[in-house]
Structure formats: structure tokens, C-alpha cells
Design an enzyme around this catalytic site. Structure first.
Site, PDB file in Angstrom:
ATOM      1  N   THR A 180      13.599   3.816  -3.679  1.00 17.70           N
ATOM      2  CA  THR A 180      13.900   4.960  -2.818  1.00 17.70           C
ATOM      3  C   THR A 180      15.380   4.997  -2.442  1.00 17.70           C
ATOM      4  O   THR A 180      15.952   6.062  -2.219  1.00 17.70           O
ATOM      5  CB  THR A 180      13.023   4.892  -1.549  1.00 17.70           C
ATOM      6  OG1 THR A 180      11.674   5.086  -1.966  1.00 17.70           O
ATOM      7  CG2 THR A 180      13.379   5.937  -0.529  1.00 17.70           C
ATOM      8  N   THR A 197      11.021  -0.649  -1.997  1.00 16.60           N
ATOM      9  CA  THR A 197      10.361  -1.494  -0.993  1.00 16.60           C
ATOM     10  C   THR A 197       8.954  -1.919  -1.414  1.00 16.60           C
ATOM     11  O   THR A 197       8.417  -2.881  -0.873  1.00 16.60           O
ATOM     12  CB  THR A 197      10.226  -0.749   0.352  1.00 16.60           C
ATOM     13  OG1 THR A 197       9.462   0.447   0.136  1.00 16.60           O
ATOM     14  CG2 THR A 197      11.564  -0.415   0.964  1.00 16.60           C
ATOM     15  N   ASP A 198       8.358  -1.182  -2.380  1.00 24.32           N
ATOM     16  CA  ASP A 198       6.915  -1.367  -2.601  1.00 24.32           C
ATOM     17  C   ASP A 198       6.534  -2.737  -3.177  1.00 24.32           C
ATOM     18  O   ASP A 198       5.451  -3.241  -2.875  1.00 24.32           O
ATOM     19  CB  ASP A 198       6.370  -0.246  -3.500  1.00 24.32           C
ATOM     20  CG  ASP A 198       6.210   1.057  -2.722  1.00 24.32           C
ATOM     21  OD1 ASP A 198       6.262   1.012  -1.463  1.00 24.32           O
ATOM     22  OD2 ASP A 198       6.035   2.115  -3.347  1.00 24.32           O
TER      23      ASP A 198
END
Ligand code: SIN
Length: 341
Positions: free
Chosen positions: A16, A98-99
Site C-alpha cells: 500500500t 502490511t498484510d
């Protein structure tokens, strides 16, 4: 020309932080991994003074980290190993989604001898957002990598510094989406200054858990994939069929995320028992949000019959099990080389 001795390397992998949305107000449903690391840096001339020296950059991948693959990880391991061995590079920053950030952080910490600061950073809002968090996170990550402070793999977001073995993503939307499992952040970054909250002696060890010899790393990097390890959650009304199918398909390791103190639905017990006898490696974790399972000898905890308890949150435990199996394969491959013909 004489090369600077104080260079920082920034490696872009997507996420992101490099995401693009259709409008400045769009905070979900955007495309992750769109904007190159060079463009991210171009928008932040402040980075050069925070880096206290030269900045080098390399675009390694452009992925949404939910789709993380072994080929990206392999490229990242290779690039980090090269940079760690290069005396001109004093620290590394990796931009990442971040995932699956905790998985990549733990992989790097587990495999590499990280004797420089290696800092992963990320964002919860795309780069095109009106109030994007990526630029501040990137500045903070560069400040930490340039600080000459503690070695090891760190994750920086929302002014906080988390250690690789503890970091967890705990929220799908808010900016403070990461936390340190069973503790607070190791440090905070304030106006470019790092303030450590945890004494250095309690910081993660800089040495790798993977053998130091080059042959073991070469073996890992030669693999087409890591050994197959899946995650299964035990819950009410559990049925054994999914586990049976996985075992049938050649699963080598299982992180069983059990109820409470890593207990497992009795419907899964017979298939687990058979799988264990056939050599499936099981790591028992808990689906509780806090704490690690405590060894017990009560019926229901598959660990009572030999499965090991996870010593980290389950995403990190899964990576550790994959690497453990890979290391055993490496041991077998070198043993077979040394067998008399
Ligand atoms: C990703 O993990 O690449 C997308 C989500 C994020 O970075 O927050």
C-alpha cells in the site's frame, strides 16, 4: 570516484505504501504495488538528510503482499545478503505491504546474519491518499536505519519500532495496524530521533538462526519453493476432511491453531494421529489473541503426544517450521553426498 561509506539501501517490494487509488479520498479498494520506489523517494527530499549520507535504491518487486511468493522472498534474501556483506552499506530499508509483513520480517531475521539495521516499513493508506502515512513511515525507517543503532530486523510504522519475532498486524484499517505481540514497541521515533523503550539486552539477537555456512544459504536459495506448511484452525463443528485432503496432497508441516491452550477438536484427533505417524510435522499454536500455549498433558492438546508448541505467533511459527524442514532437507542432501558409494 570514491564511494561513500555511509550509504543506505532502499529496496522496494510494493504494498500500500506504493499503492495508487482512483481519488485522493479513497482509502480502500486501491491497487497496491503501483508506484516505483524511485518516485516515492523523489517526493521526499528530506530523506537525504535523515539518511546522513547517500541513498541507493532498487525496485525488487511490485506486489500486493497478500500474494507474496518464494521468488520475491528469494530475490529479497539475495539482495539483503549482498547488502549486508557490502561494507559501503550501513543499513537497509525495505518498503513492503502490511498484510504479510510479519512473515517477511521473520524470514529475514531467521535466515540472515543481520549485523546492520534492516528496517521494513509500510503504510495503511495508498501513496495517492490525501493524508498518506507512507511518507512519514519511510522517513522514520530511514532515520532508524541511519541511526547506527541496534542491528537486527525491525518494522517501523506509526512512529513505532517492532521486532521481527513479535510484530503482528492486528487491524485491517487504522494507521496503528501493527503491534508487538505480548509487549509494547521496542522504540519510538520522534522528529527523526530514535528513543529506545526496551533495553538493548532484551532486543532480538543479531545472529541468524540459520547456519552461517554459505552452503546452507546457497541450498535455500536454490530451492524452487519452501517445504509446504499450512495453517488450520480448530473450531466448533470441525471436520477432518480438509486435513485429510491436505495430507493426501503431500503436506509436510502443519501449524494447528488450536482453541484455548492449543487444544484440538476431537474430530481432528484420529487424522492428526495418523498424519503424525506418517511424519507430518505439527506445531501447535493458539487462536487466543494473547499468550503462547503452555505445555500440558491433558487430553485434547495434540502436543501431549509429541507435536511441538509454537513459541511465536502463528505466522512466524509457520515460517520457522518451513525453514526447519528445509534445513533438515539440506542436512539429508549433504549426508547423502558424504555416504560411501
Ligand atoms: C499489501 O499488503 O501489500 C497491501 C496492504 C497493505 O500494504 O496495507
Amino acid at each position: 570516484m570514491q564511494e561513500s561509506k555511509t550509504r543506505l539501501l532502499i529496496l522496494g517490494t510494493g504494498g500500500t505504501i506504493a499503492g495508487r487509488a482512483a481519488s485522493r479520498s479513497q482509502g480502500v479498494g486501491y491497487q497496491a504495488g503501483e508506484i516505483g520506489v524511485e518516485m516515492l523517494l523523489d517526493g521526499l527530499p528530506e530523506l537525504r538528510s535523515l539518511a546522513r549520507g547517500e541513498l541507493a535504491m532498487q525496485q525488487l518487486a511490485q506486489v500486493d503482499s497478500k500474494d507474496m511468493s518464494w521468488s520475491v522472498w528469494r530475490g529479497l534474501l539475495q539482495a539483503c545478503a549482498r547488502a549486508l556483506a557490502d561494507p559501503r552499506i550501513k543499513g537497509l530499508v525495505i518498503t513492503h505491504g502490511t498484510d504479510t509483513l510479519e512473515e517477511t520480517a521473520w524470514l529475514l531475521q531467521h535466515v540472515l546474519a543481520v549485523h546492520k539495521p534492516l528496517v521494513l516499513t509500510c503504510a495503511m493508506r495508498p501513496a495517492t491518499a490525501l493524508l498518506a502515512d507512507g511518507p512519514q513511515n519511510l522517513c522514520d525507517a530511514v532515520a532508524l536505519a541511519a541511526s547506527g543503532g541496534r542491528c537486527g530486523v525491525w518494522v517501523v510504522a506509526a512512529s513505532e519500532v517492532h521486532a521481527a519475532q513479535q510484530v503482528q498486524k492486528v487491524h485491517p484499517y487504522r494507521l496503528t495496524a501493527l503491534r508487538s505481540f505480548e509487549g509494547g514497541p521496542h522504540a519510538v521515533i520522534e522528529e527523526g530521533a530514535v528513543r529506545w523503550l526496551v533495553p538493548a539486552a532484551e532486543s532480538p539477537p543479531a545472529q541468524s538462526l540459520w547456519p552461517k555456512d554459505q552452503a546452507a544459504l546457497d541450498y535455500l536459495l536454490s530451492l524452487d519453493d519452501l517445504p509446504w506448511v499450512e495453517v488450520l484452525v480448530s473450531a466448533a463443528l470441525a471436520r477432518p476432511q480438509a486435513l485429510e485432503a491436505l495430507i493426501q496432497a503431500g503436506l509436510r508441516g502443519l501449524v494447528l491453531v488450536g482453541t484455548g491452550n492449543a487444544t484440538v477438536h476431537q474430530a481432528l484427533e484420529p487424522v492428526l494421529q495418523r498424519a503424525r505417524e506418517k511424519g507430518l510435522r505439527i506445531r501447535l499454536a493458539t487462536r487466543c489473541l494473547e499468550g503462547l500455549p503452555v505445555a500440558q498433558e491433558q487430553p485434547g492438546q495434540a502436543g501431549a503426544e509429541g507435536a511441538e508448541l509454537a513459541r511465536q505467533p502463528w505466522p512466524q511459527a509457520r515460517i520457522a517450521l518451513m525453514l526447519e524442514l528445509a534445513l533438515e532437507d539440506f542436512g539429508r542432501s549433504t549426508d547423502s553426498l558424504h555416504q560411501p558409494a
